[in-house]
Motif scaffolding. Structure first.
Motif, PDB file in Angstrom:
ATOM      1  N   GLN A  10     -19.593   8.313   4.383  1.00  0.00           N
ATOM      2  CA  GLN A  10     -18.196   8.706   4.580  1.00  0.00           C
ATOM      3  C   GLN A  10     -17.264   7.853   3.720  1.00  0.00           C
ATOM      4  O   GLN A  10     -16.306   8.365   3.138  1.00  0.00           O
ATOM      5  CB  GLN A  10     -17.804   8.581   6.051  1.00  0.00           C
ATOM      6  CG  GLN A  10     -18.439   9.634   6.921  1.00  0.00           C
ATOM      7  CD  GLN A  10     -17.847   9.649   8.313  1.00  0.00           C
ATOM      8  OE1 GLN A  10     -16.652   9.918   8.466  1.00  0.00           O
ATOM      9  NE2 GLN A  10     -18.660   9.357   9.307  1.00  0.00           N
ATOM     10  N   MET A  11     -17.540   6.559   3.629  1.00  0.00           N
ATOM     11  CA  MET A  11     -16.704   5.687   2.802  1.00  0.00           C
ATOM     12  C   MET A  11     -16.810   6.076   1.327  1.00  0.00           C
ATOM     13  O   MET A  11     -15.803   6.096   0.611  1.00  0.00           O
ATOM     14  CB  MET A  11     -17.102   4.223   2.977  1.00  0.00           C
ATOM     15  CG  MET A  11     -16.785   3.644   4.338  1.00  0.00           C
ATOM     16  SD  MET A  11     -15.014   3.616   4.702  1.00  0.00           S
ATOM     17  CE  MET A  11     -14.876   4.992   5.806  1.00  0.00           C
TER      18      MET A  11
ATOM     19  N   PHE B  11       0.831   4.814   5.071  1.00  0.00           N
ATOM     20  CA  PHE B  11      -0.451   5.264   5.580  1.00  0.00           C
ATOM     21  C   PHE B  11      -0.785   6.637   5.021  1.00  0.00           C
ATOM     22  O   PHE B  11       0.072   7.526   4.990  1.00  0.00           O
ATOM     23  CB  PHE B  11      -0.420   5.341   7.112  1.00  0.00           C
ATOM     24  CG  PHE B  11      -1.673   5.915   7.708  1.00  0.00           C
ATOM     25  CD1 PHE B  11      -2.834   5.160   7.759  1.00  0.00           C
ATOM     26  CD2 PHE B  11      -1.692   7.217   8.183  1.00  0.00           C
ATOM     27  CE1 PHE B  11      -4.003   5.690   8.289  1.00  0.00           C
ATOM     28  CE2 PHE B  11      -2.845   7.755   8.728  1.00  0.00           C
ATOM     29  CZ  PHE B  11      -4.007   6.992   8.768  1.00  0.00           C
ATOM     30  N   ILE B  12      -2.033   6.820   4.596  1.00  0.00           N
ATOM     31  CA  ILE B  12      -2.539   8.105   4.111  1.00  0.00           C
ATOM     32  C   ILE B  12      -3.525   8.634   5.142  1.00  0.00           C
ATOM     33  O   ILE B  12      -4.595   8.049   5.332  1.00  0.00           O
ATOM     34  CB  ILE B  12      -3.270   7.951   2.759  1.00  0.00           C
ATOM     35  CG1 ILE B  12      -2.383   7.292   1.709  1.00  0.00           C
ATOM     36  CG2 ILE B  12      -3.796   9.302   2.281  1.00  0.00           C
ATOM     37  CD1 ILE B  12      -3.147   6.790   0.503  1.00  0.00           C
ATOM     38  N   GLY B  13      -3.180   9.708   5.792  1.00  0.00           N
ATOM     39  CA  GLY B  13      -4.085  10.339   6.747  1.00  0.00           C
ATOM     40  C   GLY B  13      -4.947  11.364   6.041  1.00  0.00           C
ATOM     41  O   GLY B  13      -4.443  12.358   5.537  1.00  0.00           O
ATOM     42  N   VAL B  14      -6.236  11.113   5.979  1.00  0.00           N
ATOM     43  CA  VAL B  14      -7.174  12.027   5.345  1.00  0.00           C
ATOM     44  C   VAL B  14      -7.721  12.954   6.421  1.00  0.00           C
ATOM     45  O   VAL B  14      -8.113  12.497   7.499  1.00  0.00           O
ATOM     46  CB  VAL B  14      -8.317  11.259   4.644  1.00  0.00           C
ATOM     47  CG1 VAL B  14      -9.333  12.224   4.050  1.00  0.00           C
ATOM     48  CG2 VAL B  14      -7.752  10.328   3.572  1.00  0.00           C
ATOM     49  N   ARG B  15      -7.734  14.244   6.129  1.00  0.00           N
ATOM     50  CA  ARG B  15      -8.176  15.241   7.100  1.00  0.00           C
ATOM     51  C   ARG B  15      -9.630  15.622   6.886  1.00  0.00           C
ATOM     52  O   ARG B  15     -10.153  15.553   5.781  1.00  0.00           O
ATOM     53  CB  ARG B  15      -7.324  16.509   6.987  1.00  0.00           C
ATOM     54  CG  ARG B  15      -5.839  16.334   7.242  1.00  0.00           C
ATOM     55  CD  ARG B  15      -5.489  15.881   8.643  1.00  0.00           C
ATOM     56  NE  ARG B  15      -6.015  16.679   9.714  1.00  0.00           N
ATOM     57  CZ  ARG B  15      -5.352  17.651  10.343  1.00  0.00           C
ATOM     58  NH1 ARG B  15      -4.122  17.957   9.984  1.00  0.00           N
ATOM     59  NH2 ARG B  15      -5.905  18.296  11.339  1.00  0.00           N
ATOM     60  N   LYS B  16     -10.258  16.048   7.969  1.00  0.00           N
ATOM     61  CA  LYS B  16     -11.594  16.632   7.890  1.00  0.00           C
ATOM     62  C   LYS B  16     -11.453  18.013   7.266  1.00  0.00           C
ATOM     63  O   LYS B  16     -10.371  18.610   7.286  1.00  0.00           O
ATOM     64  CB  LYS B  16     -12.209  16.720   9.283  1.00  0.00           C
ATOM     65  CG  LYS B  16     -12.492  15.358   9.870  1.00  0.00           C
ATOM     66  CD  LYS B  16     -13.013  15.456  11.280  1.00  0.00           C
ATOM     67  CE  LYS B  16     -13.221  14.063  11.854  1.00  0.00           C
ATOM     68  NZ  LYS B  16     -13.568  14.095  13.273  1.00  0.00           N
TER      69      LYS B  16
ATOM     70  N   ILE C  40      -6.042   5.617  14.115  1.00  0.00           N
ATOM     71  CA  ILE C  40      -5.485   4.624  15.047  1.00  0.00           C
ATOM     72  C   ILE C  40      -5.522   3.245  14.404  1.00  0.00           C
ATOM     73  O   ILE C  40      -4.512   2.547  14.333  1.00  0.00           O
ATOM     74  CB  ILE C  40      -6.263   4.624  16.378  1.00  0.00           C
ATOM     75  CG1 ILE C  40      -6.138   5.983  17.066  1.00  0.00           C
ATOM     76  CG2 ILE C  40      -5.781   3.499  17.289  1.00  0.00           C
ATOM     77  CD1 ILE C  40      -7.115   6.177  18.216  1.00  0.00           C
ATOM     78  N   LEU C  41      -6.691   2.855  13.947  1.00  0.00           N
ATOM     79  CA  LEU C  41      -6.856   1.540  13.339  1.00  0.00           C
ATOM     80  C   LEU C  41      -6.108   1.455  12.008  1.00  0.00           C
ATOM     81  O   LEU C  41      -5.459   0.448  11.709  1.00  0.00           O
ATOM     82  CB  LEU C  41      -8.349   1.249  13.139  1.00  0.00           C
ATOM     83  CG  LEU C  41      -8.718  -0.126  12.626  1.00  0.00           C
ATOM     84  CD1 LEU C  41      -8.203  -1.225  13.555  1.00  0.00           C
ATOM     85  CD2 LEU C  41     -10.235  -0.227  12.466  1.00  0.00           C
ATOM     86  N   GLY C  42      -6.179   2.505  11.216  1.00  0.00           N
ATOM     87  CA  GLY C  42      -5.527   2.516   9.902  1.00  0.00           C
ATOM     88  C   GLY C  42      -4.018   2.377   9.973  1.00  0.00           C
ATOM     89  O   GLY C  42      -3.416   1.639   9.197  1.00  0.00           O
ATOM     90  N   THR C  43      -3.378   3.078  10.910  1.00  0.00           N
ATOM     91  CA  THR C  43      -1.918   2.967  11.017  1.00  0.00           C
ATOM     92  C   THR C  43      -1.513   1.570  11.482  1.00  0.00           C
ATOM     93  O   THR C  43      -0.500   1.034  11.034  1.00  0.00           O
ATOM     94  CB  THR C  43      -1.320   4.038  11.953  1.00  0.00           C
ATOM     95  OG1 THR C  43      -1.963   3.984  13.224  1.00  0.00           O
ATOM     96  CG2 THR C  43      -1.458   5.416  11.355  1.00  0.00           C
TER      97      THR C  43
ATOM     98  N   ALA D 115      -7.161   6.390   5.949  1.00  0.00           N
ATOM     99  CA  ALA D 115      -8.204   6.533   6.968  1.00  0.00           C
ATOM    100  C   ALA D 115      -8.359   8.003   7.306  1.00  0.00           C
ATOM    101  O   ALA D 115      -7.406   8.779   7.198  1.00  0.00           O
ATOM    102  CB  ALA D 115      -7.861   5.732   8.219  1.00  0.00           C
ATOM    103  N   GLN D 116      -9.573   8.368   7.724  1.00  0.00           N
ATOM    104  CA  GLN D 116      -9.812   9.748   8.140  1.00  0.00           C
ATOM    105  C   GLN D 116      -9.583   9.861   9.635  1.00  0.00           C
ATOM    106  O   GLN D 116      -9.670   8.893  10.363  1.00  0.00           O
ATOM    107  CB  GLN D 116     -11.208  10.221   7.740  1.00  0.00           C
ATOM    108  CG  GLN D 116     -12.329   9.721   8.606  1.00  0.00           C
ATOM    109  CD  GLN D 116     -12.859   8.365   8.179  1.00  0.00           C
ATOM    110  OE1 GLN D 116     -12.241   7.636   7.437  1.00  0.00           O
ATOM    111  NE2 GLN D 116     -14.018   8.019   8.677  1.00  0.00           N
TER     112      GLN D 116
END
Length: 175
Positions: A130-131, A74-79, A61-64, A54-55
């Motif tokens: 975005q997706m 979990f993979i946190g994608v950054r802006k 929040i939802l992704g974790t 999730a970005q």
């Protein structure tokens, strides 16, 4: 497929004085509703993914929460321009978002998520741009995108194809 009982609960707690789309952050303060959202969005992906991506920021929040429910990482994608690495250490993808602004997403080249099965999560899918950018970014790491999960989705040509092919799990299209 829409989840009518959860939609009704969300509608009951969303503030109606926001400008544009609703402020979905408020639903995370309601533990029971948040738990139901996570369970509904996780249902189709049990034992099918290695990671949830999730970005930032609401997507995290939802992704974790969904990653925890599925028992995966979990993979946190950054802006764009947020990662603390030299440009040559970053994989990025550019896109035009729902507001018409040019943006990008980034992930470190040293990411351990290569060749994995990934579910992408966000709070709301508007145009799908975005997706599509997140899919393209993770495919650069040879990941297999298993599907998308979101609370709300706007229906358009792109998102309708995802819905028709059961590629996206969502709570509602008219929240």
């Amino acid at each position: 497929m829409e989840s009518t009982d959860v939609i009704n609960e969300i509608r009951g707690i969303l503030p109606r004085n926001s400008i544009g789309k609703y402020d979905l952050l408020t639903i995370f303060t309601h533990k029971t509703v948040f738990d139901k959202i996570v369970k509904v969005l996780s249902l189709d992906f049990q034992n099918k993914v290695d990671y949830v991506a999730a970005q930032e920021a609401i997507g995290w929040i939802l992704g974790t929460a969904i990653a925890k429910e599925l028992g995966v990482g979990f993979i946190g994608v950054r802006k764009g321009d947020k990662l603390p690495y030299a440009k040559e250490e970053i994989i990025s993808t550019h896109f035009t978002d729902y507001s018409g602004q040019d943006k990008s997403f980034e992930i470190s080249k040293s990411s351990i998520v290569r060749n994995k099965r990934v579910l992408i999560v966000d709070d709301w899918i508007e145009t799908g741009s975005q997706m599509k950018a997140l899919i393209a970014l993770l495919e650069k790491l040879d990941c297999s995108i298993i599907g998308l999960a979101t609370i709300g989705i706007d229906i358009n040509e792109v998102t309708q194809k995802w819905i028709d092919s059961s590629f996206v799990a969502y709570i509602g299209s008219n929240i």
